[in-house]
Design a protein around this motif. Structure first.
Motif, mmCIF file in Angstrom:
data_model
loop_
_atom_site.group_PDB
_atom_site.id
_atom_site.type_symbol
_atom_site.label_atom_id
_atom_site.label_comp_id
_atom_site.label_asym_id
_atom_site.label_seq_id
_atom_site.Cartn_x
_atom_site.Cartn_y
_atom_site.Cartn_z
ATOM 1 N N LEU A 1 -18.814 74.594 10.373
ATOM 2 C CA LEU A 1 -18.268 74.748 9.027
ATOM 3 C C LEU A 1 -17.224 73.663 8.772
ATOM 4 N N THR A 2 -17.322 72.996 7.625
ATOM 5 C CA THR A 2 -16.333 71.999 7.234
ATOM 6 C C THR A 2 -15.277 72.679 6.369
ATOM 7 N N PHE B 1 -6.668 74.560 6.487
ATOM 8 C CA PHE B 1 -6.774 73.303 5.759
ATOM 9 C C PHE B 1 -5.412 72.639 5.603
ATOM 10 N N SER B 2 -4.435 73.378 5.093
ATOM 11 C CA SER B 2 -3.119 72.799 4.847
ATOM 12 C C SER B 2 -2.174 72.936 6.036
ATOM 13 N N ARG B 3 -2.558 73.735 7.040
ATOM 14 C CA ARG B 3 -1.733 74.026 8.215
ATOM 15 C C ARG B 3 -0.388 74.642 7.822
ATOM 16 N N ASN C 1 -7.120 78.062 1.561
ATOM 17 C CA ASN C 1 -7.528 79.465 1.519
ATOM 18 C C ASN C 1 -9.007 79.684 1.855
ATOM 19 N N GLN C 2 -9.620 78.710 2.485
ATOM 20 C CA GLN C 2 -11.002 78.878 2.909
ATOM 21 C C GLN C 2 -11.051 79.571 4.278
#
Length: 169
Positions: free
Chosen positions: A108-109, A140-142, A114-115
């Protein structure tokens, strides 16, 4: 392991065993008298203080009048096979019969916030005991979305952190 009377040369035997040739011909140097005296005292101190690591052992040796550095104490303790006895963390070993869940995010990429969220529990040693930190992180944003501290390893503070992250994001 190595047979000097074998028809195969020592270099070829070393290659087959996966060891270097210099290890075949190298003769370990005997320990000097000062190191033998230190090792004898380390052994005596280890019997009295089996929980002493290299730092404490160096302090005990310095108290006895030995001028020795901590790295040398580490080297001698390794040579003697002495290790400080203390309870080591055992958090990564699964219990017998524990179900191993499949990794669902393989391939998964993650390309938007929020994914995918992750939650981690970390044990933080303090002066008296431990504190447990539970954190919910956006992959994603860490960014840390929510966190909670607890002095017990229960589920309530983990659920509170997750509920806060769900409410805020």
């Amino acid at each position: 392991m190595l047979d000097r009377s074998h028809a195969l040369p020592l270099a070829a035997q070393a290659r087959e065993l996966g060891i270097s040739r210099c290890a075949v011909y190298d003769k370990p140097a005997p320990a000097c008298q000062a190191d033998l005296t230190l090792m004898r005292r380390i052994d005596e101190l280890h019997l009295d203080f089996p929980f002493a690591g290299s730092r404490m052992m160096q302090g005990l040796l310095m108290g006895d009048g030995f001028a020795v550095g901590r790295r040398h104490v580490v080297t001698l303790m390794k040579r003697m096979g002495i290790e400080a006895l203390y309870r080591k963390p055992n958090t990564s070993k699964p219990a017998p019969g524990y179900k191993i869940y499949p990794y669902l995010l393989r391939g998964l990429t993650v390309d938007r916030p929020n994914q995918v969220w992750a939650m981690d529990i970390t044990c933080i040693p303090m002066a008296r005991g431990f504190v447990y930190l539970a954190a919910v992180v956006d992959w994603f944003s860490r960014k840390v979305l929510a966190w909670r501290l607890s002095i017990t390893l229960g589920t309530d503070f983990c659920i509170e952190a997750l509920e806060e992250a769900l409410a805020r994001f």
